[in-house]
Design an enzyme around this catalytic site. Structure first.
Site, PDB file in Angstrom:
ATOM      1  CG  HIS A 170      -1.909  -0.987   1.145  1.00 44.51           C
ATOM      2  ND1 HIS A 170      -2.450  -1.907   2.118  1.00 44.51           N
ATOM      3  CD2 HIS A 170      -2.652  -1.459   0.050  1.00 44.51           C
ATOM      4  CE1 HIS A 170      -3.462  -2.522   1.784  1.00 44.51           C
ATOM      5  NE2 HIS A 170      -3.644  -2.484   0.338  1.00 44.51           N
ATOM      6  CD  GLU A 173      -0.682   0.424   4.473  1.00 42.79           C
ATOM      7  OE1 GLU A 173      -0.166  -0.446   4.382  1.00 42.79           O
ATOM      8  OE2 GLU A 173      -1.925   0.579   4.230  1.00 42.79           O
ATOM      9  NE  ARG A 226      -6.380   0.138   0.279  1.00 42.23           N
ATOM     10  CZ  ARG A 226      -6.089  -0.421   1.420  1.00 42.23           C
ATOM     11  NH1 ARG A 226      -5.644   0.150   2.300  1.00 42.23           N
ATOM     12  NH2 ARG A 226      -6.611  -1.645   1.327  1.00 42.23           N
ATOM     13  CG  HIS A 295      -0.152  -3.705   5.335  1.00 38.92           C
ATOM     14  ND1 HIS A 295      -0.849  -3.413   4.294  1.00 38.92           N
ATOM     15  CD2 HIS A 295       0.071  -5.054   4.918  1.00 38.92           C
ATOM     16  CE1 HIS A 295      -1.162  -4.458   3.262  1.00 38.92           C
ATOM     17  NE2 HIS A 295      -0.412  -5.506   3.496  1.00 38.92           N
ATOM     18  CD  GLU A 370      -2.644  -3.070   8.933  1.00 36.70           C
ATOM     19  OE1 GLU A 370      -2.275  -1.852   8.893  1.00 36.70           O
ATOM     20  OE2 GLU A 370      -3.323  -3.728   8.092  1.00 36.70           O
TER      21      GLU A 370
HETATM   22  O1  0X9 Z   1      -7.035  -3.925   4.327  1.00 35.26           O
HETATM   23  C1  0X9 Z   1      -5.719  -4.192   4.183  1.00 35.26           C
HETATM   24  O2  0X9 Z   1      -5.340  -4.745   3.102  1.00 35.26           O
HETATM   25  C2  0X9 Z   1      -4.785  -4.259   5.473  1.00 35.26           C
HETATM   26  N1  0X9 Z   1      -5.091  -3.100   6.124  1.00 35.26           N
HETATM   27  S1  0X9 Z   1      -4.552  -1.580   5.561  1.00 35.26           S
HETATM   28  O3  0X9 Z   1      -5.068  -0.623   6.628  1.00 35.26           O
HETATM   29  N2  0X9 Z   1      -3.105  -1.686   5.684  1.00 35.26           N
HETATM   30  O4  0X9 Z   1      -4.956  -1.445   4.508  1.00 35.26           O
HETATM   31  C3  0X9 Z   1      -5.123  -5.489   6.319  1.00 35.26           C
HETATM   32  C4  0X9 Z   1      -4.840  -6.855   5.584  1.00 35.26           C
HETATM   33  C5  0X9 Z   1      -4.886  -7.948   6.394  1.00 35.26           C
HETATM   34  N3  0X9 Z   1      -4.830  -9.002   5.572  1.00 35.26           N
HETATM   35  C6  0X9 Z   1      -5.577  -9.740   4.879  1.00 35.26           C
HETATM   36  N4  0X9 Z   1      -6.771  -9.155   4.468  1.00 35.26           N
HETATM   37  N5  0X9 Z   1      -5.082 -10.974   4.622  1.00 35.26           N
HETATM   38 ZN    ZN Z   2      -2.127  -1.473   4.130  1.00 36.78          ZN
END
Ligand code: 0X9
Ligand code: ZN
Length: 413
Positions: A170, A173, A226, A295, A370
């Site tokens: 992303h 980040e 993003r 992330h 995270e």
């Molecule tokens: O939404 C996401 O991809 C991640 N959070 S973020 O705020 N950095 O965008 C979480 C990813 C969690 N992992 C999976 N969904 N496998």
């Molecule tokens: Zn992310």
């Protein structure tokens, strides 16, 4: 005629300009009922002026919403009507962007500021030149705009079991690539006995930026971008590369609208980044047993799966390993993390790298961090937190792999 020329010049300049977030505010909202969660989800449908930094998920779980100045009256009205508790986190997003990026223009790499893709890539080349027997530059994939997805393989001894480290999928980040670079430097130069043991007993595949086009775009055009940069419609660019992997693709927590932040792409691997990276990862699949993705933000250590809250495969072991890891992380600066299954800990989401690596490649150890913080600065974490974030994350990795080893990993699931 001259009028047209002047007008065209002005339009041309506007096109080259950066997005500004002057007087945009970020609010933390904590829904206390299911009905309030539903109302927050409605904000997700409105693309003009509302953008979630952390999406609404469950009752009593925070959602962070950025609101444009022209939408503030509507926002306050809606909150008053439905009586949802909220507080302000960031008063002027643009001011914070300027504060946290002012130092990031230096051409030499360090850990006191965030760096451009070019500076990071140059540092990877330098590290390979400085440690010719241990570090080798590898190209894991390519991007829509024609860039390389560069990483390094670090090896102290032939045929060690491998760990794959992913950063920057992303774009906004920024603490993620910075932390991955910090870990890389520690693995090469730390004198700490635990770090040395971890470093030298593994082969490392380390990629600070899985989304180089997006990362460049956050430096040149829009700090809060993003996704990738492939055009999917006339107005809307990019898929969410953490929704585009071919495991239970678009079966939950992913959008089919190209204008959304969580757009899953037009098909699994519809982005060249995820397609090419998946081919590379498959080609070295028998060389690694663990995959870590970084992330931000929220301070969570999560493991698959994102499609279900069910506790599948080695859930209990991953939870135990995760608990040891976040306890070690807390020791240095008191930073508190939560660990658990992705769907329970954050929200349902499908098509992510870690789910793919576990579900398709069957790798038993697969975690998503995270990183800092919990929302005071969110994506705009001040650069003086790069080193402390790196240090505590290194502590947590040491504990994570110690506990995994004590439990007999690497082994199959
Ligand atoms: O939404 C996401 O991809 C991640 N959070 S973020 O705020 N950095 O965008 C979480 C990813 C969690 N992992 C999976 N969904 N496998
Ligand atoms: Zn992310």
């Amino acid at each position: 005629m001259w009028k047209i020329i002047v007008l065209c010049t002005i339009v041309g300049l506007a096109a080259a300009q950066k997005a500004t977030f002057k007087n945009y505010k970020v609010f933390r909202i904590i829904p206390t009922t299911e009905a309030q969660v539903e109302i927050l989800r409605e904000f997700q449908e409105v693309s003009d002026g509302f953008s979630f930094w952390e999406a609404p998920s469950y009752v009593n779980k925070q959602a962070d919403l950025m609101v444009a100045p022209h939408k503030l009256p509507e926002f306050y009205d809606a909150m008053a009507q439905v009586n949802i508790p909220y507080q302000i986190c960031i008063d002027d997003v643009q001011e914070l962007i300027e504060e946290t990026t002012s130092l990031s223009r230096s051409r030499t790499f360090d850990f006191t500021s965030y760096h451009t893709l070019d500076v990071i890539y140059k540092r990877l080349d330098e590290l390979a030149a400085e440690h010719p027997n241990k570090v080798q530059v590898v190209v894991g994939g390519k991007t829509y705009e024609g860039r390389q997805i560069k990483g390094v393989k670090v090896s102290f001894k032939a045929n060690n079991p491998g760990i794959f480290v992913e950063g920057g999928i992303h774009a906004r980040e920024w603490i993620s690539p910075a932390t991955v670079m910090f870990i890389l430097e520690q693995l090469l130069t730390s004198k700490d006995a635990d770090v040395r043991a971890l470093a030298e007993s593994h082969d490392w595949y380390i990629f600070p930026s899985f989304n180089p086009d997006g990362y460049v775009y956050t430096h040149t055009k829009n700090r809060l971008w993003r996704k990738t940069r492939k055009p999917y419609s006339v107005l809307c660019y990019g898929s969410d590369p953490n929704r585009n992997w071919d495991y239970r693709w678009r079966t939950g927590g992913a959008s089919s609208n190209p204008c959304d932040e969580t757009y899953a792409g037009s098909a699994p691997f519809s982005d060249i980044e995820t397609k090419s990276l998946s081919e590379y990862i498959k080609s070295i699949s028998d060389k690694f047993y663990a995959y870590i993705s970084f992330h931000s933000y929220s301070q969570l250590l999560m493991f698959p799966y994102g499609h279900t809250r069910e506790h599948l495969e080695n859930h209990d072991e991953l939870l135990a390993i995760g608990s040891k890891s976040i306890a070690a992380l807390k020791k240095r600066y008191g930073t508190e993390y939560v660990t658990g299954n992705i769907a329970e800990t954050i929200y349902i989401a499908t098509g992510s790298t870690v789910d793919y690596v576990k579900g398709v490649l069957r790798k038993p150890i697969s975690y998503t961090y995270e990183l800092r913080d919990r929302g005071r600065y969110g994506f705009l974490l001040p650069p003086d937190q790069i080193i402390p974030t790196g240090e505590e994350t290194m502590d947590s990795l040491v504990a994570l792999f110690k506990e995994a080893k004590a439990r007999g990993y690497p082994k199959n699931i």
